[in-house]
Write a protein that holds these residues in place. Structure first.
Motif, mmCIF file in Angstrom:
data_model
loop_
_atom_site.group_PDB
_atom_site.id
_atom_site.type_symbol
_atom_site.label_atom_id
_atom_site.label_comp_id
_atom_site.label_asym_id
_atom_site.label_seq_id
_atom_site.Cartn_x
_atom_site.Cartn_y
_atom_site.Cartn_z
ATOM 1 N N HIS A 200 76.732 42.512 21.899
ATOM 2 C CA HIS A 200 76.341 43.880 22.255
ATOM 3 C C HIS A 200 75.400 43.835 23.461
ATOM 4 C CE1 HIS A 200 75.979 48.154 21.601
ATOM 5 N NE2 HIS A 200 74.660 48.084 21.598
ATOM 6 N N VAL A 201 75.530 44.795 24.367
ATOM 7 C CA VAL A 201 74.626 44.926 25.514
ATOM 8 C C VAL A 201 74.334 46.408 25.712
ATOM 9 C CG1 VAL A 201 75.508 42.853 26.663
ATOM 10 C CG2 VAL A 201 76.497 45.082 27.210
ATOM 11 N N ASN A 202 73.284 46.707 26.476
ATOM 12 C CA ASN A 202 72.971 48.107 26.788
ATOM 13 C C ASN A 202 73.511 48.478 28.165
ATOM 14 O OD1 ASN A 202 71.227 46.672 28.382
ATOM 15 N ND2 ASN A 202 69.384 47.770 27.770
ATOM 16 N N ASP A 203 73.312 49.730 28.536
ATOM 17 C CA ASP A 203 73.839 50.219 29.816
ATOM 18 C C ASP A 203 73.195 49.509 31.002
ATOM 19 O OD1 ASP A 203 75.490 51.976 28.496
ATOM 20 O OD2 ASP A 203 74.075 53.648 28.584
ATOM 21 N N ALA A 204 71.910 49.128 30.864
ATOM 22 C CA ALA A 204 71.233 48.444 31.968
ATOM 23 C C ALA A 204 71.894 47.104 32.271
ATOM 24 C CB ALA A 204 69.757 48.234 31.623
ATOM 25 N N THR A 205 72.456 46.458 31.254
ATOM 26 C CA THR A 205 73.153 45.180 31.472
ATOM 27 C C THR A 205 74.432 45.401 32.271
ATOM 28 O OG1 THR A 205 72.250 44.312 29.406
ATOM 29 C CG2 THR A 205 74.169 43.189 30.330
ATOM 30 N N ALA A 206 75.191 46.445 31.916
ATOM 31 C CA ALA A 206 76.410 46.749 32.672
ATOM 32 C C ALA A 206 76.084 47.053 34.134
ATOM 33 C CB ALA A 206 77.128 47.933 32.031
ATOM 34 N N GLU A 207 74.978 47.748 34.365
ATOM 35 C CA GLU A 207 74.566 48.044 35.737
ATOM 36 C C GLU A 207 74.150 46.770 36.461
ATOM 37 O OE1 GLU A 207 71.233 50.790 38.083
ATOM 38 O OE2 GLU A 207 71.498 50.956 35.916
ATOM 39 N N LEU A 208 73.444 45.879 35.756
ATOM 40 C CA LEU A 208 73.013 44.620 36.361
ATOM 41 C C LEU A 208 74.206 43.765 36.773
ATOM 42 C CD1 LEU A 208 70.703 42.532 36.956
ATOM 43 C CD2 LEU A 208 71.035 41.724 34.614
ATOM 44 N N LEU A 209 75.233 43.711 35.925
ATOM 45 C CA LEU A 209 76.398 42.859 36.177
ATOM 46 C C LEU A 209 77.471 43.546 37.014
ATOM 47 C CD1 LEU A 209 76.796 41.277 32.623
ATOM 48 C CD2 LEU A 209 75.814 40.215 34.655
ATOM 49 N N LEU A 218 81.074 41.952 26.767
ATOM 50 C CA LEU A 218 81.174 41.291 25.473
ATOM 51 C C LEU A 218 82.081 40.062 25.560
ATOM 52 C CD1 LEU A 218 81.485 44.400 23.115
ATOM 53 C CD2 LEU A 218 79.448 43.303 24.061
ATOM 54 N N GLY A 219 81.813 39.101 24.677
ATOM 55 C CA GLY A 219 82.596 37.867 24.670
ATOM 56 C C GLY A 219 81.767 36.691 25.170
ATOM 57 N N PRO A 220 82.434 35.600 25.569
ATOM 58 C CA PRO A 220 81.699 34.405 26.039
ATOM 59 C C PRO A 220 80.833 34.720 27.252
ATOM 60 C CG PRO A 220 84.010 33.907 25.632
ATOM 61 C CD PRO A 220 83.889 35.387 25.555
ATOM 62 N N ILE A 221 79.617 34.213 27.251
ATOM 63 C CA ILE A 221 78.692 34.467 28.367
ATOM 64 C C ILE A 221 78.931 33.491 29.518
ATOM 65 C CG2 ILE A 221 76.868 32.932 27.567
ATOM 66 C CD1 ILE A 221 74.842 35.023 28.483
ATOM 67 N N GLU A 222 79.760 32.498 29.297
ATOM 68 C CA GLU A 222 79.995 31.451 30.303
ATOM 69 C C GLU A 222 80.415 32.028 31.647
ATOM 70 O OE1 GLU A 222 83.027 27.652 30.972
ATOM 71 O OE2 GLU A 222 83.446 29.209 29.506
ATOM 72 N N ARG A 223 81.206 33.094 31.637
ATOM 73 C CA ARG A 223 81.741 33.639 32.898
ATOM 74 C C ARG A 223 80.654 34.231 33.780
ATOM 75 N NH1 ARG A 223 83.780 39.328 30.976
ATOM 76 N NH2 ARG A 223 82.785 39.429 28.938
ATOM 77 N N PHE A 224 79.479 34.495 33.223
ATOM 78 C CA PHE A 224 78.395 35.071 34.018
ATOM 79 C C PHE A 224 77.343 34.035 34.418
ATOM 80 C CE2 PHE A 224 79.756 38.639 31.179
ATOM 81 C CZ PHE A 224 80.356 39.408 32.164
#
Length: 539
Positions: A200-209, A218-224
């Motif tokens: 789970h992430v918040n809207d600020a994370t989507a804006e950051l990425l 959502l899913g594996p964090i490896e891609r980031f």
């Protein structure tokens, strides 16, 4: 938190049963009807039959059937009604002719009704407390979700359970140094990162990425995570060591390809089964880092220009002051040659000219020595220095350099290291120069292996030397460079002036020490210097 908890109604009103509001009215009527039928049946059997057992005990079934349909007060009234029916039945069936066994059976029935009432009242109180606790938990979960979603910083909920189990298994296999294990197995850290999943992430994370919606994260964090970032290994080490939190810098690859620098904060739970939801906070400091890098680049260029100007001014000063004695040396040498060229040679006059040549040569040497002393000796402020504290302070000063080169520093101190006497600023400049050279030497080294080791060995005797060694994990020192390494103006760096190591050696030698360099037998370069221990302070 499950969704069921969120659906629990608010606290029941005083005097109502803990579950009354949730029971369908038709079902409630059926339960009460069943209780009424059971109560009537028990009364009839107990009053008008010859059964000699404690039939009134069955009033317990009446209370159990109707317990969920009555409030606390209603349950007490029901218990009194059942007890009254039991007593009434006793007098109708036995009257004044009741024997002892009938009295005992009636007492057992009344005791059973009373005990059942107490237990049912306690059960109602427990249910009421549970409902209230679940309702409070639901409200807390709602507040947490509201704060999580609306927070202006990037917040992640990540599942670390699989990677924690993997690290625990490694511990059981005897792996204690996770960094050494990662160097021996280059794919280890990446394999661990693949096991960390974002839930789970918040809207600020989507804006950051730069993502269209939080669900895309959502899913594996490896891609980031960039492949050469050492931060994941540091996080894994914190998990393996059982740390309660982690703070540091990390790199993050946004969806548009931009690599961001973030401040990372992780709070690890105490219980192993809670690692399925680990909260991670990130703050974007990319712009601030870029400004700092620009400032450092400008400072470096200004320092280089300042050094060049200093060298030029120093050269002009030395040339001006040494010109006269050198001219006198040449003139006296020519005079000596003329006296020797006479026939016969005037040896006595030639000797006097040679003596003047020696005198003027010594004067030129004194001028050079005095100028050097002005740069190194006369402007310094000697003091007793704790090398441990100085090295730790220097490492802190190089935090940005270490982050830029994705490197770590490992310090090793002997149990007892006496202080040394030197100028603190000058010695710290030596440490900064040598450590910075080590960082630059590891530019082509794999990120996980970029480790700078700074070790300090104490003397074997009170008046012996304190040695400091700085080892990098680069390619080492080529043979053709070794002999000229400390020569002024010799450099292998593009745009370098070749004065750093020469100044370092000159500074160390000023305090009665020495500085050498060699290639370590396991790879990388080792710069080692020694300084006399300050025996006055040590004693």
């Amino acid at each position: 938190m499950s969704h069921d908890a969120a659906e629990i109604p608010a606290d029941p009103a005083p005097g109502s049963g803990p579950g009354l509001a949730r029971i369908h009215p038709g079902r409630r009527r059926r339960h009460r009807l069943l209780a009424l039928v059971l109560g009537a049946a028990v009364f009839v059997v107990d009053t008008f039959t010859d059964v000699t057992g404690a039939i009134a005990v069955l009033y317990v079934l009446v209370m159990l059937a109707a317990s969920d349909t009555f409030s606390r007060r209603g349950l007490i009234l029901l218990a009194l009604a059942c007890a009254g029916l039991a007593v009434l039945s006793f007098f109708i069936a036995h009257g004044e002719e009741a024997d002892a066994s009938a009295v005992v059976r009636c007492g057992i029935s009344l005791a059973a009704i009373g005990i059942t009432t107490v237990l049912l009242l306690r059960d109602q109180a427990s249910k009421r407390s549970l409902v209230q606790a679940n309702a409070a938990l639901a409200r807390s979960e709602k507040r947490y979700r509201s704060i999580f979603e609306q927070a202006p910083v990037s917040l992640w909920e990540q599942d670390f359970s699989e990677v924690r189990a993997m690290l625990a298994a490694l511990r059981q296999q005897g792996v204690q140094d996770l960094a050494a294990h990662a160097r021996a197995h280059p794919a280890f850290a990446r394999d661990c990162v693949r096991r960390i999943r974002t839930v789970h992430v918040n809207d600020a994370t989507a804006e950051l990425l730069r993502l269209p919606s939080p669900a895309e994260a959502l899913g594996p964090i490896e891609r980031f995570l960039p492949a050469d970032d050492p931060a994941p290994l540091a996080v894994l080490t914190a998990v393996a060591d059982g740390s309660s939190q982690f703070e540091g810098r990390a790199k993050l690859a946004a969806a548009d390809g931009q690599v961001l620098t973030v401040l990372l904060g992780i709070a690890f739970p105490d219980e192993a089964d809670e690692f399925g939801r680990v909260v991670v906070a990130m703050v974007d400091v990319t712009q601030r880092e870029q400004i700092q890098q620009t400032q450092l680049a400008v400072q470096a260029e200004l320092a280089r220009a300042s050094r060049a100007a200093t060298v030029g001014a120093l050269s002009a000063s030395i040339a001006h002051e040494i010109n006269q004695p050198l001219g006198a040396v040449v003139m006296n040498a020519q005079t000596c040659l003329r006296w020797l060229g006479k026939d016969p040679p005037d040896v006595e006059a030639a000797v006097r000219a040679a003596e003047r040549t020696v005198r003027d040569g010594r004067r030129a040497a004194e001028i050079v020595q005095r100028t050097r002393g002005q740069l190194v000796r006369d402007q310094r402020s000697d003091e007793a220095i704790d090398l441990r504290a100085l090295i730790e302070e220097t490492v802190a000063l190089l935090e940005t350099e270490l982050s830029t080169h994705a490197a770590t520093v490992v310090t090793q101190f002997a149990p007892s290291v006496p202080p040394i006497r030197a100028d603190r600023v000058a010695l710290q400049q030596v440490l900064i120069n040598l450590m910075t050279n080590g960082l630059h030497a590891m530019a082509e080294t794999q990120a996980a292996a970029r480790e700078l080791t700074v070790s300090v060995d104490g003397p074997g005797a009170p008046d012996a030397e304190v040695r400091v060694a700085i080892r990098d994990r680069g390619k080492g020192i080529p043979d053709e460079v070794q002999a000229r390494l400390f020569e002024p103006f010799f450099t292998t760096k593009r745009g370098g002036m070749g004065m750093g190591l020469a100044i370092c050696r000159s500074t160390i030698e000023t305090y009665g020490g020495w500085l050498t360099a060699r290639t370590h037998e396991q790879g990388g370069a080792v710069f080692e210097f020694a300084l006399p221990a300050d025996t006055a302070q040590a004693s």
